[in-house]
Design an enzyme around this catalytic site. Structure first.
Site, PDB file in Angstrom:
ATOM      1  N   HIS A  60       0.720  -1.267  -0.007  1.00 56.56           N
ATOM      2  CA  HIS A  60       0.168  -0.143   0.142  1.00 56.56           C
ATOM      3  C   HIS A  60       1.027   1.520   0.059  1.00 56.56           C
ATOM      4  O   HIS A  60       0.382   2.184  -0.550  1.00 56.56           O
ATOM      5  CB  HIS A  60      -0.968   0.160   1.370  1.00 56.56           C
ATOM      6  CG  HIS A  60      -2.250  -0.709   0.836  1.00 56.56           C
ATOM      7  ND1 HIS A  60      -3.535  -0.382   0.802  1.00 56.56           N
ATOM      8  CD2 HIS A  60      -2.238  -2.245   1.112  1.00 56.56           C
ATOM      9  CE1 HIS A  60      -4.198  -1.530   0.561  1.00 56.56           C
ATOM     10  NE2 HIS A  60      -3.585  -2.547   0.710  1.00 56.56           N
ATOM     11  N   GLY A  66       4.726   6.189  -4.566  1.00 57.20           N
ATOM     12  CA  GLY A  66       6.116   5.227  -4.483  1.00 57.20           C
ATOM     13  C   GLY A  66       6.412   4.788  -3.464  1.00 57.20           C
ATOM     14  O   GLY A  66       5.669   5.144  -2.059  1.00 57.20           O
ATOM     15  N   SER A  70       4.835   7.491   2.739  1.00 60.31           N
ATOM     16  CA  SER A  70       3.846   8.485   2.674  1.00 60.31           C
ATOM     17  C   SER A  70       2.520   7.855   3.541  1.00 60.31           C
ATOM     18  O   SER A  70       1.612   8.608   4.066  1.00 60.31           O
ATOM     19  CB  SER A  70       3.289   8.820   1.217  1.00 60.31           C
ATOM     20  OG  SER A  70       2.789   7.715   0.607  1.00 60.31           O
ATOM     21  N   PRO A 153      -5.525  -0.441  -6.202  1.00 60.94           N
ATOM     22  CA  PRO A 153      -6.082  -1.526  -6.957  1.00 60.94           C
ATOM     23  C   PRO A 153      -7.223  -2.017  -5.609  1.00 60.94           C
ATOM     24  O   PRO A 153      -6.940  -1.884  -4.574  1.00 60.94           O
ATOM     25  CB  PRO A 153      -4.941  -2.610  -6.904  1.00 60.94           C
ATOM     26  CG  PRO A 153      -3.711  -1.885  -7.105  1.00 60.94           C
ATOM     27  CD  PRO A 153      -3.772  -0.783  -6.298  1.00 60.94           C
ATOM     28  N   ASP A 243       2.962 -19.804   0.620  1.00 62.75           N
ATOM     29  CA  ASP A 243       3.529 -20.598  -0.484  1.00 62.75           C
ATOM     30  C   ASP A 243       2.513 -20.432  -1.644  1.00 62.75           C
ATOM     31  O   ASP A 243       1.662 -19.439  -1.464  1.00 62.75           O
ATOM     32  CB  ASP A 243       3.274 -22.012   0.292  1.00 62.75           C
ATOM     33  CG  ASP A 243       1.706 -22.235   0.918  1.00 62.75           C
ATOM     34  OD1 ASP A 243       0.895 -21.467   0.582  1.00 62.75           O
ATOM     35  OD2 ASP A 243       1.946 -22.975   1.762  1.00 62.75           O
TER      36      ASP A 243
END
Length: 318
Positions: A60, A66, A70, A153, A243
């Protein structure tokens, strides 16, 4: 069993200015990485869910402005961390604890952004995932704005939208699959399941991609008008171990999150999933490929050199 992979990337992603490097703090703060590891180990021993929390925090952070810390800033209602797409993100106190230790021994040297990346790495290893090295040298950003997180997303995004959002960050369809597979550890809330279980199709009804057997289980955990805060594992049967089991679940219709299920609908992302099961001996290594993707993600839009700052406290600008 954990595997050890070291990847030194000589390219940068997004708006990065300069190069990260392995062992960036070897002279200025040689105990930096071990200090973060110790704090993360203590946190996970106290709360095993913290491994997934710290991995999610890194994701996140990197997807907004970037990998610059933040998301850690607390500057009121406009703070990035308050964005809808960051709901449920935690782990801030673990990062602050590591920062406090490092400020005591190496004041104004180690960035909060690097601590986030190192904590995620250690969390993966402590969840029985691959141990790997990450280049460091990130500096902390000077912006935290809730509006900048609008393109995070989301679990309800279409596969095309997910692919576009990852592409905009310099990440491929393969990276989308591998970074989504990080859901192999951790839980989600029934809040994110309501539409998929009861209102996915016009007129009402569940996502047809859900196995009928699994649908019964999910609806039992998240009933109509039930407690939306109840949590369920995102990787049924393997939620505490890092996994590729989640990829098998996606193939079998046992994906919990809608966004994970959509990976099996698209021919390109489905082919990536399938590749990890077609030839177990000679095929690609899920662990090595995951390391490749997460180290790549960790270089999105990094600030280095004279950009940004080294915060004294991770939750506030200097």
């Amino acid at each position: 069993m954990a595997f050890i992979f070291a990847f030194l990337f000589t390219f940068l992603i997004g708006i990065s200015k300069g190069k990260l490097q392995m062992g960036f703090y070897s002279e200025t703060c040689p105990q930096a990485e071990s200090t973060v590891r110790d704090v993360v180990r203590d946190a996970i021993q106290s709360d095993p869910t913290m491994a997934a929390v710290l991995l999610r925090l890194h994701f996140h952070d990197c997807f907004v402005e970037g990998c610059d810390g933040s998301i850690l800033i607390d500057n009121g209602p406009q703070s990035e961390k308050n964005a809808f797409g960051h709901q449920g993100v935690r782990g801030f106190q673990v990062i602050e604890r590591a920062k406090a230790h490092l400020e005591g021994s190496c004041p104004a040297v180690v960035s909060c952004a690097d601590i986030v990346a190192l904590a995620a790495r250690d969390a993966v290893a402590m969840a029985n995932g691959p141990a790997y090295e990450v280049p460091t040298g990130r500096r902390d950003g000077l912006v935290s704005d809730i509006a900048l997180a609008a393109d995070m997303p989301e679990v309800s995004d279409s596969i095309q939208l997910l692919k576009t959002k990852f592409l905009n960050k310099g990440l491929t369809d393969k990276d989308l699959v591998l970074l989504s597979a990080a859901h192999t550890i951790g839980t989600t809330a029934c809040f994110f399941m309501t539409k998929r279980l009861y209102n996915f199709v016009p007129g009402g009804g569940p996502d047809p991609a859900i196995s009928p057997v699994f649908l019964t289980i999910l609806q039992g955990t998240c009933p109509v008008n039930g407690d939306i805060n109840v949590r369920l594992a995102m990787d049924e049967g393997s939620e505490r171990t890092f996994d590729k089991h989640i990829l098998q679940n996606i193939m079998d219709g046992f994906a919990v999150l809608e966004s994970d299920a959509r990976l099996n609908d698209d021919p390109i992302t489905k082919s990536v999933i399938d590749s990890y099961f077609m030839n177990p001996r000679a095929g690609p290594s899920f662990e090595a490929d995951f390391v490749d993707s997460i180290v790549k993600m960790g270089q999105i839009g990094v600030k280095t050199g004279s950009l940004g700052e080294i915060r004294r406290v991770c939750s506030s600008f200097n």
